[in-house]
Design an enzyme around this catalytic site. Structure first.
Site: not given
Length: 354
Positions: A62-63, A84, A105, A123, A204
């Site tokens: 995670s950031r 990451y 993504h 997705k 989404d």
């Protein structure tokens, strides 16, 4: 084992739904997974892996280092990283699950590919077809597995649908209907209303009915859309009509403004299939004759943890040395991204940087 349950009506004997051929997720070879972006979707994914597969999550990135640590503690994950890049340097990781919002993504999947990791990308695959093409080319150059995590494609009830279509039980298919709408509170900070995060209903929610219609009908000959923008300029609602060269139609809807039935149907000259809401998750399928009587029905035994099926498919492919899945080929993902680009053009919606 998920099975079909015959429910034969008068005059319809002999027409039944086939049982799914979907392998048990727990039997898939175990891989070591790294998870990028420990949010809601990642939570459901890891739960599904723990409860229904032999897959192992060995690292989370995670950031926010504290967020990564909390996620790791919750699920007994050995390694938590505050970036990451650190996760991608962990040589224990066989495959990376990219669970960030779709605006990230492309960047996150590309980093994983360049690090030599196999990748499962949530997705919608990317923001647009150009990004999708670049990811696919990068994966092929690097020789790593890449797949869109369109979980619907891997569920048992969808295998039933595939077999029905292949066997021609519906006759000639003429119409596909599918919708996905959720009533979202209008908030400028919410990612679905944020243009800079590629917000809107289409990528989404709408990707589900578009992908379903593509599965059923194959490549579209035409795509036409009308819609309404949300207050931030993203697509708030879209109604889409697709056609095929044979004259079949798909009528699809997505919206952020209302909770819709989230059902789907396939109507042919002989019979139709109806998939109860939510059609994109583990769902009932009914085969209905021209007299509107139910001929047969399929009821999934497993209604939770549906994300396990896509992970199992990825694990089988990677273990077999395959670079993509027949159930969700990269060419199909790219075609769908082109369709979504066309819809956005019709709606007059562009994202920053496009």
């Amino acid at each position: 084992m998920t099975q079909s349950r015959p429910f034969v009506a008068d005059g319809a004997a002999g027409i039944v739904l086939p049982p799914p051929r979907t392998p048990a997720p727990r039997e898939a070879p175990a891989l070591n997974w790294g998870v990028i972006a420990p949010g809601r979707v990642a939570t459901e994914f890891v739960k599904a892996l723990r409860n229904h597969t032999a897959q192992k999550v060995v690292a989370v990135g995670s950031r926010d280092a504290e967020r990564a640590r909390a996620f790791a503690e919750r699920f007994d994950i050995p390694a938590a990283y505050g970036s990451y890049a650190e996760l991608l340097r962990d040589d224990r990781v066989d495959i990376v699950y990219v669970a960030s919002p779709h605006s990230g993504h492309f960047e996150h999947a590309l980093r994983a590919i360049e690090a030599g990791r196999h990748v499962l990308v949530e997705k919608a695959f990317t923001r647009n077809a150009r990004e999708a093409e670049e990811l696919i080319e990068a994966a092929r150059r690097r020789g790593v597995f890449l797949m869109e995590a369109m979980w619907t494609r891997f569920l048992p009830h969808i295998d039933v649908v595939r077999q029905v279509l292949d066997a021609g039980l519906l006759g000639e298919v003429h119409t596909v209907l599918a919708d996905h709408g959720q009533a979202m509170e209008p908030a400028p900070a919410h990612r679905l209303f944020a243009p800079e995060l590629a917000g809107g209903a289409l990528l989404d929610l709408g990707v589900y009915p578009v992908s379903f219609a593509s599965l059923v009908l194959g490549p579209f000959a035409s795509v036409t859309a009308v819609g309404t923008k949300a207050f931030t300029g993203v697509d708030g609602q879209a109604s889409i009509v697709v056609t095929t060269a044979s004259g079949a139609h798909g009528v699809l809807n997505t919206t952020l403004f209302a909770r819709t039935p989230t059902t789907a149907s396939i109507s042919g000259s002989r019979a139709r299939l109806e998939i109860d809401g939510s059609f994109y998750g583990p769902a009932w399928v009914r085969l209905i004759g021209r007299d509107d009587r139910t001929i047969d029905r399929f009821v999934p035994e497993q209604r939770d943890g549906g994300l396990c099926y896509q992970a199992a498919e990825a694990a089988r492919c990677v273990s077999a040395g395959r670079l993509e899945s027949d159930l969700m080929p990269l060419a199909e993902t790219l075609r769908i991204m082109h369709v979504l680009d066309t819809v956005r053009r019709d709606l007059g919606v562009t994202f920053p940087g496009e």
